[in-house]
Design a protein around this motif. Sequence first.
Motif, PDB file in Angstrom:
ATOM      1  N   SER A   2       0.845  -1.209   0.000  1.00 58.08           N
ATOM      2  CA  SER A   2       0.000   0.000   0.000  1.00 58.08           C
ATOM      3  C   SER A   2       0.876   1.253   0.000  1.00 58.08           C
ATOM      4  O   SER A   2       2.097   1.142  -0.044  1.00 58.08           O
ATOM      5  CB  SER A   2      -0.940   0.024   1.191  1.00 58.08           C
ATOM      6  OG  SER A   2      -1.672  -1.173   1.205  1.00 58.08           O
ATOM      7  N   HIS A   3       0.220   2.428   0.068  1.00 59.70           N
ATOM      8  CA  HIS A   3       1.010   3.663   0.009  1.00 59.70           C
ATOM      9  C   HIS A   3       1.738   3.941   1.318  1.00 59.70           C
ATOM     10  O   HIS A   3       2.896   4.354   1.317  1.00 59.70           O
ATOM     11  CB  HIS A   3       0.095   4.856  -0.314  1.00 59.70           C
ATOM     12  CG  HIS A   3      -0.308   4.907  -1.746  1.00 59.70           C
ATOM     13  ND1 HIS A   3      -1.596   4.652  -2.168  1.00 59.70           N
ATOM     14  CD2 HIS A   3       0.401   5.171  -2.874  1.00 59.70           C
ATOM     15  CE1 HIS A   3      -1.667   4.770  -3.487  1.00 59.70           C
ATOM     16  NE2 HIS A   3      -0.468   5.082  -3.940  1.00 59.70           N
ATOM     17  N   LEU A   4       1.013   3.741   2.408  1.00 58.47           N
ATOM     18  CA  LEU A   4       1.589   4.081   3.729  1.00 58.47           C
ATOM     19  C   LEU A   4       1.342   2.946   4.717  1.00 58.47           C
ATOM     20  O   LEU A   4       0.350   2.216   4.600  1.00 58.47           O
ATOM     21  CB  LEU A   4       0.938   5.361   4.265  1.00 58.47           C
ATOM     22  CG  LEU A   4       1.127   6.642   3.459  1.00 58.47           C
ATOM     23  CD1 LEU A   4       0.129   7.704   3.913  1.00 58.47           C
ATOM     24  CD2 LEU A   4       2.547   7.163   3.615  1.00 58.47           C
ATOM     25  N   SER A  12     -10.191  -5.456  -0.360  1.00 56.80           N
ATOM     26  CA  SER A  12     -10.274  -4.174  -1.085  1.00 56.80           C
ATOM     27  C   SER A  12      -8.887  -3.559  -1.223  1.00 56.80           C
ATOM     28  O   SER A  12      -8.581  -2.904  -2.226  1.00 56.80           O
ATOM     29  CB  SER A  12     -11.157  -3.183  -0.323  1.00 56.80           C
ATOM     30  OG  SER A  12     -12.414  -3.738  -0.092  1.00 56.80           O
ATOM     31  N   LEU A  13      -8.063  -3.784  -0.215  1.00 54.47           N
ATOM     32  CA  LEU A  13      -6.743  -3.148  -0.192  1.00 54.47           C
ATOM     33  C   LEU A  13      -5.750  -3.843  -1.126  1.00 54.47           C
ATOM     34  O   LEU A  13      -5.064  -3.198  -1.923  1.00 54.47           O
ATOM     35  CB  LEU A  13      -6.210  -3.175   1.245  1.00 54.47           C
ATOM     36  CG  LEU A  13      -5.033  -2.279   1.559  1.00 54.47           C
ATOM     37  CD1 LEU A  13      -5.456  -0.827   1.570  1.00 54.47           C
ATOM     38  CD2 LEU A  13      -4.452  -2.646   2.930  1.00 54.47           C
ATOM     39  N   VAL A  21      -7.723   9.336   1.695  1.00 53.74           N
ATOM     40  CA  VAL A  21      -7.508   7.892   1.844  1.00 53.74           C
ATOM     41  C   VAL A  21      -8.607   7.116   1.109  1.00 53.74           C
ATOM     42  O   VAL A  21      -9.787   7.395   1.240  1.00 53.74           O
ATOM     43  CB  VAL A  21      -7.496   7.513   3.342  1.00 53.74           C
ATOM     44  CG1 VAL A  21      -7.470   6.005   3.527  1.00 53.74           C
ATOM     45  CG2 VAL A  21      -6.294   8.157   4.022  1.00 53.74           C
ATOM     46  N   LYS A  22      -8.162   6.138   0.326  1.00 56.52           N
ATOM     47  CA  LYS A  22      -9.130   5.305  -0.380  1.00 56.52           C
ATOM     48  C   LYS A  22      -9.619   4.195   0.540  1.00 56.52           C
ATOM     49  O   LYS A  22     -10.813   3.967   0.693  1.00 56.52           O
ATOM     50  CB  LYS A  22      -8.472   4.704  -1.625  1.00 56.52           C
ATOM     51  CG  LYS A  22      -9.415   3.985  -2.539  1.00 56.52           C
ATOM     52  CD  LYS A  22      -8.647   3.516  -3.772  1.00 56.52           C
ATOM     53  CE  LYS A  22      -9.561   2.719  -4.696  1.00 56.52           C
ATOM     54  NZ  LYS A  22      -8.798   2.130  -5.795  1.00 56.52           N
ATOM     55  N   ILE A  23      -8.662   3.534   1.137  1.00 61.22           N
ATOM     56  CA  ILE A  23      -9.031   2.463   2.077  1.00 61.22           C
ATOM     57  C   ILE A  23      -7.878   2.229   3.051  1.00 61.22           C
ATOM     58  O   ILE A  23      -6.709   2.430   2.707  1.00 61.22           O
ATOM     59  CB  ILE A  23      -9.402   1.170   1.308  1.00 61.22           C
ATOM     60  CG1 ILE A  23     -10.041   0.164   2.247  1.00 61.22           C
ATOM     61  CG2 ILE A  23      -8.209   0.536   0.639  1.00 61.22           C
ATOM     62  CD1 ILE A  23     -11.029  -0.710   1.547  1.00 61.22           C
ATOM     63  N   ALA A  24      -8.236   1.802   4.259  1.00 59.89           N
ATOM     64  CA  ALA A  24      -7.208   1.468   5.259  1.00 59.89           C
ATOM     65  C   ALA A  24      -7.638   0.185   5.954  1.00 59.89           C
ATOM     66  O   ALA A  24      -8.830  -0.063   6.136  1.00 59.89           O
ATOM     67  CB  ALA A  24      -7.065   2.603   6.260  1.00 59.89           C
ATOM     68  N   LEU A  63      -3.952   5.203  -0.702  1.00 57.86           N
ATOM     69  CA  LEU A  63      -4.450   6.557  -0.990  1.00 57.86           C
ATOM     70  C   LEU A  63      -5.223   6.578  -2.316  1.00 57.86           C
ATOM     71  O   LEU A  63      -5.096   5.659  -3.130  1.00 57.86           O
ATOM     72  CB  LEU A  63      -3.272   7.536  -1.080  1.00 57.86           C
ATOM     73  CG  LEU A  63      -2.420   7.665   0.179  1.00 57.86           C
ATOM     74  CD1 LEU A  63      -1.188   8.520  -0.117  1.00 57.86           C
ATOM     75  CD2 LEU A  63      -3.226   8.270   1.317  1.00 57.86           C
ATOM     76  N   LYS A  64      -5.973   7.648  -2.495  1.00 53.24           N
ATOM     77  CA  LYS A  64      -6.687   7.768  -3.771  1.00 53.24           C
ATOM     78  C   LYS A  64      -5.706   8.031  -4.910  1.00 53.24           C
ATOM     79  O   LYS A  64      -5.940   7.639  -6.041  1.00 53.24           O
ATOM     80  CB  LYS A  64      -7.723   8.900  -3.679  1.00 53.24           C
ATOM     81  CG  LYS A  64      -8.925   8.479  -2.840  1.00 53.24           C
ATOM     82  CD  LYS A  64      -9.903   9.608  -2.643  1.00 53.24           C
ATOM     83  CE  LYS A  64     -11.058   9.101  -1.780  1.00 53.24           C
ATOM     84  NZ  LYS A  64     -11.846  10.201  -1.211  1.00 53.24           N
ATOM     85  N   SER A  65      -4.594   8.715  -4.562  1.00 55.02           N
ATOM     86  CA  SER A  65      -3.587   8.994  -5.607  1.00 55.02           C
ATOM     87  C   SER A  65      -2.193   9.016  -4.981  1.00 55.02           C
ATOM     88  O   SER A  65      -2.006   9.520  -3.871  1.00 55.02           O
ATOM     89  CB  SER A  65      -3.876  10.347  -6.257  1.00 55.02           C
ATOM     90  OG  SER A  65      -2.738  10.787  -6.965  1.00 55.02           O
ATOM     91  N   ASN A  66      -1.247   8.495  -5.736  1.00 53.28           N
ATOM     92  CA  ASN A  66       0.148   8.492  -5.276  1.00 53.28           C
ATOM     93  C   ASN A  66       0.694   9.923  -5.189  1.00 53.28           C
ATOM     94  O   ASN A  66       1.650  10.193  -4.468  1.00 53.28           O
ATOM     95  CB  ASN A  66       0.992   7.655  -6.237  1.00 53.28           C
ATOM     96  CG  ASN A  66       2.381   7.385  -5.706  1.00 53.28           C
ATOM     97  OD1 ASN A  66       2.533   7.023  -4.541  1.00 53.28           O
ATOM     98  ND2 ASN A  66       3.386   7.591  -6.530  1.00 53.28           N
ATOM     99  N   ALA A  67       0.027  10.826  -5.922  1.00 55.65           N
ATOM    100  CA  ALA A  67       0.482  12.218  -5.950  1.00 55.65           C
ATOM    101  C   ALA A  67       0.371  12.890  -4.576  1.00 55.65           C
ATOM    102  O   ALA A  67       1.106  13.830  -4.275  1.00 55.65           O
ATOM    103  CB  ALA A  67      -0.322  13.003  -6.979  1.00 55.65           C
ATOM    104  N   THR A  68      -0.544  12.396  -3.743  1.00 54.91           N
ATOM    105  CA  THR A  68      -0.734  13.027  -2.423  1.00 54.91           C
ATOM    106  C   THR A  68       0.050  12.293  -1.325  1.00 54.91           C
ATOM    107  O   THR A  68      -0.202  12.506  -0.133  1.00 54.91           O
ATOM    108  CB  THR A  68      -2.226  13.064  -2.037  1.00 54.91           C
ATOM    109  OG1 THR A  68      -2.692  11.712  -1.948  1.00 54.91           O
ATOM    110  CG2 THR A  68      -3.063  13.817  -3.052  1.00 54.91           C
ATOM    111  N   LEU A  69       0.970  11.463  -1.761  1.00 57.06           N
ATOM    112  CA  LEU A  69       1.728  10.638  -0.801  1.00 57.06           C
ATOM    113  C   LEU A  69       2.387  11.474   0.300  1.00 57.06           C
ATOM    114  O   LEU A  69       2.189  11.222   1.486  1.00 57.06           O
ATOM    115  CB  LEU A  69       2.780   9.825  -1.564  1.00 57.06           C
ATOM    116  CG  LEU A  69       3.597   8.842  -0.739  1.00 57.06           C
ATOM    117  CD1 LEU A  69       2.755   7.661  -0.286  1.00 57.06           C
ATOM    118  CD2 LEU A  69       4.795   8.330  -1.524  1.00 57.06           C
TER     119      LEU A  69
END
Lengths: 237, 403
Positions: free
Chosen positions: B55-57, B124-125, B90-93, B222-228
């Motif tokens: 995942s992103h984080l 989902s993740l 956040v898309k999902i956690a 996240l919804k987008s990697n751009a907001t990492l």
Amino acid sequence: MKETVIDAHNLSKIYDEKTIPVYALNKVHLHISRGEFTAIKGPSGSGKTTLLNMIGGLDEPSEGFVEINGTNITELKGNELIDFRLNNIGFVFQSYNLIPVLTAKENIEFIMLLQKRPKEETDQRVLELLKQIGLEDKIDKRPQELSGGQQQRVAVARALAPKPQFILADEPTANLDSVSAENLLDIMLKLNQEENMTFIFSTHDQRVINRARRVITMEDGKIVEDTAETVIIHKPK
Amino acid sequence: MLIKIAGRNLWRNKKRSVIIISAVSIGLWAGTFLTAFYNGMIEQRINTAIGKEVSHLQLHHPKFRSDYDIQYYLPDSQKMLQTIESDSLVKIAAGRVMLKGMIASAAGSSGITINGVQAEKENSLTKLQSKIIKGSYFDAEKSNEIIISEKIRKKLKLEINKKAILTFQDKEGNLAAEAFRIIAIYKTINAPYDESNVFVKNTAVDSLAGIPNGFNEIAVLLKSNATLDESLAQLQQKFPNTEIKSWKEITPELGLTVSVADQMTLIFMGIILAALAFGIVNTMMMAVLERTREIGMLLALGMNKFKIFIMILLETFFLILAGCPIGIILALLTVAITNKTGLDLSSYTETYSSFGYDSVIYPSLTWNQLQTVLLLVILTAFISALFPAKRALQLNPAESLKK
């Protein structure tokens, strides 16, 4: 008194100086005046081409120097010498050496363009020369579309176009049939007379020798006879 | 005049010109496609890592990642998870109970990571369900279910519905063991991952591990990697005593892979450019040597060395000018087609999957990368042309005219 164009002093060209020296040219003195039509004859290896190369600044002498209109060209180096040749000396080669990708007209104007002469002057001169050499109808032909004689006429016109101090022609008729050779000689003599252009040939060709007003004979790198001086300068052994 | 001569000289020896134009086109095509290939491979690996693995984080207790000890779990895990889920970026956690342990069968045992996951959220993740090749996903009603990989199944000779024993240390350091029924077999493209990961429901291990309703890992997509970076900063502000790492930090090997791929691209580009340079030097050198007499004549007539140098460079420039568009069009076409169809390297699946790559690569290219390759090819061609041009300058007119 006639104006001196070329003054060669004590010219020597020595190969293998450190081992067994070979004299391609051996202490040659030569004076050429404006408007001369001079043939340099002699057997192969006698030094004719070497002498022409020295006078034309294409080769450096091992000893001595050459003055063209008072400029010691032996002291000129690199692009300075190339520029001097561009503005003062015309060359005609045995195998024509036209630029194969250019037309007859483009070949003739080539040197004038290098000299950055005005277009009008260049165009006028090229047309005038094409007429003089009888190739007005071949203006857009490339060298491979011309006969050997026609190519050599274009080469002569190219050399003449920028009105150099003199023209050096290395065996210009060697690759031509007799009709083409006579034709070329007629043209060169006419230009010599009309434009007072100085011609110096190296040649084996008796036809050229017969029509030259001055004949220099070379042997073993030395001038052994010069009709301008009417005496044998150096007797061969 | 120079342009005219250089331009016309190109077609004096058509075969030679075609060779150089082809060399430039092929060099450009190969360089561009190679860059696109590695690009696609890396993008795919990163997307897989983010979308299906890390995942992103990820949030952990600051000491957890040093030795994966269960005592370092996240306090107030559920509340923390709710706070994260409410973030608009956040898309999902999902929370996880991560345990280092052993899986054993009658055939043997193996060291593994036990992923205690929230079944629905985890799916989902990381699309865990999509990785199942045999069996079915977790049943909400049942407990003590386990999903193992095909690699572990083979190694421990296990089958669906059979039981495997999981052993691990609890929070107090005591050994805990429990039997789990195998409900599914999964397989990913990442062979090392498959060899060391099993999945159970978090509720099946949290109490055993001594952290009921707790997690020691929260993974955030996240919804987008751009907001990492933005999300990372926000979470760090919200949970100052928690270690929060981005995928770049969690999987340094991925960074290494990117860097190795970059280096590989450079090496291959170097080889392609060296071949191109070799071809151009040779061919243009031939062009100069063949025209020794002509160049000698130009020098004799009064064309200075600079102009002769420029004439040779111009010839190369025209050849490059002809070769570049062909190479670029070919490269863009190849990348566009393979980007849609994918490059199937299934005969090397084992090799690729052992490094975590898929066997189908989708090459992709950025405008900057294309510009870089183009610039490198043009530079190489020009530098290569300098040698023959320099050779032309060394000619002596008197000697050249004899040839």
